[in-house]
Design a protein around this motif. Structure first.
Motif, mmCIF file in Angstrom:
data_model
loop_
_atom_site.group_PDB
_atom_site.id
_atom_site.type_symbol
_atom_site.label_atom_id
_atom_site.label_comp_id
_atom_site.label_asym_id
_atom_site.label_seq_id
_atom_site.Cartn_x
_atom_site.Cartn_y
_atom_site.Cartn_z
ATOM 1 N N LEU A 16 -26.131 7.454 7.919
ATOM 2 C CA LEU A 16 -26.952 6.716 6.953
ATOM 3 C C LEU A 16 -27.733 7.647 6.037
ATOM 4 N N ALA B 90 -29.795 -1.696 11.009
ATOM 5 C CA ALA B 90 -28.376 -1.420 10.766
ATOM 6 C C ALA B 90 -28.197 0.084 10.610
ATOM 7 N N ASP C 211 -36.395 1.884 3.998
ATOM 8 C CA ASP C 211 -35.031 1.536 3.600
ATOM 9 C C ASP C 211 -34.638 0.183 4.202
ATOM 10 N N ASP D 29 -31.801 -1.084 5.257
ATOM 11 C CA ASP D 29 -30.944 -1.003 6.441
ATOM 12 C C ASP D 29 -31.719 -0.524 7.665
#
Length: 639
Positions: free
Chosen positions: A438, A433, A426, A428
């Protein structure tokens, strides 16, 4: 004190294997314990000796303090290592060890007691100057008290059991209308998991990162920290992927949180390995104490990989009275993925089965108790193994872990490996992040229940290549004079037709693909599949994925007494029916709670699929049920 000669490991699964291997490396005799369900488990095979402690039910085996103590004394052990889970944070167990003349490889009972009660823990560390999450931490709050406290704190709020951890009994509540049902469910799960349904309430940090500090303390007043672990990637409040160090913390924040963790440990006279968990506001960087786990953590390997410190070895050294003389520094980056027997496409519900084929990667660390023939049931936690990679940089560690998971073969049990690979890729996650929400936000893009057409092609070709049974009429594909005929199989309710190297899946166009067997593998074109069979179920595995493909005859017949539009209510997982909320003849609405099913300490509420009448209830409270077993039938009102 001199080092122990013999240590009993009061646990099972991968952590028991991990501790036994550490004992072997230190030249210490290991004693395993096992329930009837684990008589042939890997930790039993590895130990120098093993003692049966009871039936499969944990409360009669791994949670039985008298049986564990008796096993240690009868086997001549001098100390007991509790691993994590079960009795690892049980004050009575730590005291029982002392009374029996056994060394508990963990902190003093008073420290477990102080930190095991989240209410006392927050008050204790707050007095030591450690920041805590706003909320209400009074003991013995009633349901009305919790509702009042929630209105004071403001939604969203987090209900948490005062005893225990691991996300059991934790509920996130967004509105007052959800609160009382959440309190009832949280109390029931907390009572079942920890024997204590006391709840506390905290403000839910809306952009939270879960970061924890590893501490180590000896009996001579020395307390150190070994850096942090980022544990923000979670599902159901339980961690999935952990890493060290955190990509979020600066050196200054790391040192400040480390010192706060050290003060939290000092405040209760801590001895041994422990973890102080913080919730960190991803926007402001503010951090708050959540709890202290007075034991080894599941994710301890990532700390070991970046520090070079064997935490189990130091647990034993500290328990034997040695003084800490470690100079800790961090090197590189490490990431761990937990492999669970669960189906992410079905909201992470537990699965089960028998391990039919297994290949574990050899170029990364694997902490595992898996073996071919192992039966994964619903008696214990669904975690099966951990895969841990180390790299010079975070990006390198992520790549190594993803590649290692792609080489893993585990057939016979549905696992979360494909989901883990998707999560590691992913954007992110790659960028660091992270926050604890999430996975929930991105779940739809991370999971898929669809079987690719290429897998059906492989299954059809495997069926043509491999003889099944002794009857010549069951062998290979169709044949007629002058040409090959199409052979047709129904696989997962999809028609797959094969003629030579041509395959048709459903109503699609013919696909040409050559296949051959290479040892235990099926090679189709350029793709290699691991293959295993369990009756009429063919398991195929490739790139970390596995597919269970069921062959069946063409079925023609009535839809059943309930009618074609009836809504069957099935169990979403193998487990035990805890609660039956409706009776035959009741009118129900879509989404109405009908049953509560529990497995592996996880509760799931089963709801009515349509508005209608409950024409039959096929189970009762306390009954064991299988995956997809019918529980009841709802017939729509118009029928």
């Amino acid at each position: 004190m001199r080092m122990f000669d013999s240590v009993l490991v009061a646990n099972r699964g991968e952590i028991a294997v991990r501790v036994i291997r550490a004992l072997q490396a230190m030249g210490i005799r290991s004693v395993a314990v096992y329930s009837d369900a684990d008589a042939d488990a890997l930790h039993v095979r590895l130990a120098d000796t093993a003692v049966r402690i009871g039936p499969a039910a944990a409360r009669e085996s791994y949670l039985s303090i008298p049986r564990i103590i008796d096993a240690a004394l009868s086997a001549g052990a001098q100390a007991i290592h509790p691993g994590y889970g079960f009795l690892a944070e049980n004050t009575e167990f730590a005291r029982a060890c002392a009374e029996a003349g056994l060394v508990f490889v963990g902190p003093p009972a008073d420290a477990i007691d102080a930190m095991g009660d989240k209410i006392r823990a927050k008050l204790t560390v707050q007095a030591a100057g450690v920041p805590v999450v706003p909320g209400r931490t009074q003991a013995g709050m009633s349901d009305d008290d919790l509702v009042e406290a929630s209105l004071e704190v403001g939604f969203p709020v987090l209900l948490k059991p005062s005893a225990g951890g691991g996300g059991k009994g934790m509920r996130l509540v967004h509105a007052e209308s959800e609160l009382r049902d959440a309190i009832e469910s949280a109390r029931r799960e907390a009572r079942g998991s920890f024997g204590d349904d006391t709840l506390l309430i905290e403000r839910f940090i809306t952009n939270p990162r879960h970061i924890e500090i590893q501490v180590l303390a000896d009996a001579h007043g020395n307390v150190i920290h070994l850096g942090e672990r980022e544990c923000s990637l979670q599902r159901r409040h339980q961690k999935i992927i952990e890493e060290a160090p955190s990509p979020f913390l600066s050196a200054e924040t790391r040192e400040a949180m480390g010192q706060a963790a050290v003060e939290a440990a000092r405040s209760v006279g801590y001895v041994g390995a422990g973890t102080v968990e913080f919730i960190v506001d991803g926007a402001s960087g503010d951090y708050f104490f959540m709890e202290m786990n007075t034991r080894l953590q599941v994710e301890h390997p990532v700390t070991e990989m970046v520090t070079g410190v064997d935490l189990v070895e130091w647990q034993l050294r500290v328990a034997a009275g040695e003084t800490l003389d470690l100079d800790v520094s961090l090197s590189g980056h490490s990431v761990e993925a937990r492999i669970y027997a669960e189906d992410p496409a079905r909201n992470f519900l537990p699965t089960g089965g028998r391990v039919l084929a297994l290949r574990e990667p050899t170029d990364v660390r694997v902490d595992s108790a898996l073996r071919v023939g192992l039966v994964v049931g619903s008696d214990y936690d669904p975690m099966l193994a951990k895969v841990i990679a180390h790299g010079r940089t975070r990006a390198e560690a992520l790549r190594k872990l993803d590649a290692a998971l792609g080489r893993m073969v585990l057939l016979g049990v549905t696992t979360n490996i494909p989901f883990l690979r998707a999560l590691l890729r992913d954007p992110d996650v790659r960028a660091g992040a992270l926050d604890t929400g999430l996975v929930e936000r991105k779940l739809d893009s991370l999971v898929s229940a669809e079987v690719p057409e290429s897998v059906y092609v492989a299954a059809g070709l495997e069926r043509s290549l491999v003889p099944h049974g002794d009857d010549p009429w069951d062998q290979l594909g169709g044949w007629r004079v002058g040409e090959h005929a199409w052979a047709t199989w129904r696989i997962n309710d999809v028609d797959v037709r094969v003629r030579g190297d041509e395959v048709v899946v459903g109503s699609g166009d013919p696909v040409r693909s050559r296949a051959f067997l290479d040892g235990d593998d099926l090679v189709v074109g350029t793709r290699r599949y691991a293959v295993a069979r369990d009756g009429d179920v063919l398991w195929l595995g490739a790139d970390g994925h596995s597919w269970a493909l069921t062959e069946a005859e063409f079925l023609v017949g009535a839809l059943g007494a309930a009618g074609g539009s009836a809504g069957p209510v099935k169990s979403p997982m193998p487990g035990t029916v805890l609660v039956v909320r409706a009776s035959a003849g009741d009118s129900v609405t879509a989404g109405q709670a009908l049953f509560v099913v529990e497995a592996m300490k996880m509760e799931h509420t089963v709801t009515a699929p349509v508005d209608g009448v409950l024409t039959e209830v096929q189970v009762q409270a306390g009954q064991q049920v299988a995956l997809d077993q019918p529980l009841a039938v709802v017939v729509p009102h118009e029928e």
